[in-house]
Write an enzyme that holds these catalytic residues in place. Sequence first.
Site, PDB file in Angstrom:
ATOM      1  N   HIS A  75     -36.108  -2.666 -26.925  1.00 28.72           N
ATOM      2  CA  HIS A  75     -36.020  -3.858 -27.770  1.00 28.72           C
ATOM      3  C   HIS A  75     -37.425  -4.299 -28.161  1.00 28.72           C
ATOM      4  O   HIS A  75     -38.299  -4.437 -27.295  1.00 28.72           O
ATOM      5  CB  HIS A  75     -35.319  -4.996 -27.022  1.00 28.72           C
ATOM      6  N   SER A  76     -37.672  -4.483 -29.447  1.00 23.05           N
ATOM      7  CA  SER A  76     -38.928  -5.046 -29.939  1.00 23.05           C
ATOM      8  C   SER A  76     -40.124  -4.215 -29.475  1.00 23.05           C
ATOM      9  O   SER A  76     -40.210  -3.037 -29.777  1.00 23.05           O
ATOM     10  CB  SER A  76     -39.039  -6.512 -29.499  1.00 23.05           C
ATOM     11  N   ILE A  77     -41.059  -4.806 -28.708  1.00 20.99           N
ATOM     12  CA  ILE A  77     -42.218  -4.036 -28.266  1.00 20.99           C
ATOM     13  C   ILE A  77     -41.791  -2.873 -27.373  1.00 20.99           C
ATOM     14  O   ILE A  77     -42.446  -1.831 -27.320  1.00 20.99           O
ATOM     15  CB  ILE A  77     -43.249  -4.931 -27.536  1.00 20.99           C
ATOM     16  N   ALA A  87     -39.155  -1.106 -27.966  1.00 18.70           N
ATOM     17  CA  ALA A  87     -38.790  -0.069 -28.924  1.00 18.70           C
ATOM     18  C   ALA A  87     -40.037   0.586 -29.512  1.00 18.70           C
ATOM     19  O   ALA A  87     -40.061   1.802 -29.734  1.00 18.70           O
ATOM     20  CB  ALA A  87     -37.927  -0.655 -30.040  1.00 18.70           C
TER      21      ALA A  87
END
Length: 314
Positions: free
Chosen positions: A114-116, A118
């Site tokens: 998720h987010s960073i 990812a």
Amino acid sequence: MKSITATSANSQQLEFQYDVQIPVPWGHMSAKVWGPDHGIPVLAIHGLMDNAGSFDTLAPLLPTNIRLVCLELCGHGYSSTYPPGVVLHYFDHAYHVKLVVDHFKWDKVVLLGHSIGAITLFLFASLFPENVSRMISLDLVKPFSVSVSKLPVVMRGIITQMREFSEIGRPLTVRYEEARQSIVDNYKGSVDEKAADILLVRSLKKKADAEDAYELPNDLRILVRTLTLSEEQIKVLVTNIRCPLLIIRASNGLKNFTEDVLKEYLDIYQASSADFRIVNVAGSHHVHLTHPERVAPHIREFLLPLASFPTSKL
């Protein structure tokens, strides 16, 4: 590009097993482990300022034949921070993933970020495609990039910030309600109070000498965005992702690029990935935490081909 239809909910739930500490040269990296010992290895990584609790609501809805390891990045949750004065680069996170994969002796692993988290896994999957069986990105289409013309200004800013944040500050003392409201406010509607409570479990440490006083870690280095790759460099990297790739976008999530850029990357993934899928779900950047029932069916269907995937014990 393959479309996805939701499947019915599992009759059983993936169960939390225990916390684990993975030894690394500067201390340890912590993780929450879910699922059976010999389940299909899945490595999950949270977003900036979050922790392994980010997957607490999603994990029970995932397939019961996986071994889900929710890793906490350096300086997050229960993981050790870097020594004072050391710059924490985004590529360091990818290196840390390699350390964890080698620690568990995984030949192949499913990645969920998720987010960073990812971003970290996009980098890892680009550099070590032979170790990745599938990848799922939650509300992130591509790693952040920097315009070549702005590189000197951006890099100077990174060094300036790192100089300011070089020392690990003393933990902040806060009341619980202050800490919870701070998360809700700073995330600008992406999480509610219930989600904030989940994240605070691994972010706060209660002070023994006070009734409502908690220590909040104060290592601001994790806020500095140290990835300085150009758009062309990012494209070269992600072209090397060969595994099946699922991107789940939130309707009110990250929108930090134009539609033209989005199409460019979707075309790249369509050409390079063995099975590329992208779906949109209603919700915020943290929809996997606040409304996991909207995300889990897509992940379950994406993982169906792994029913006979080789397993390994932690």
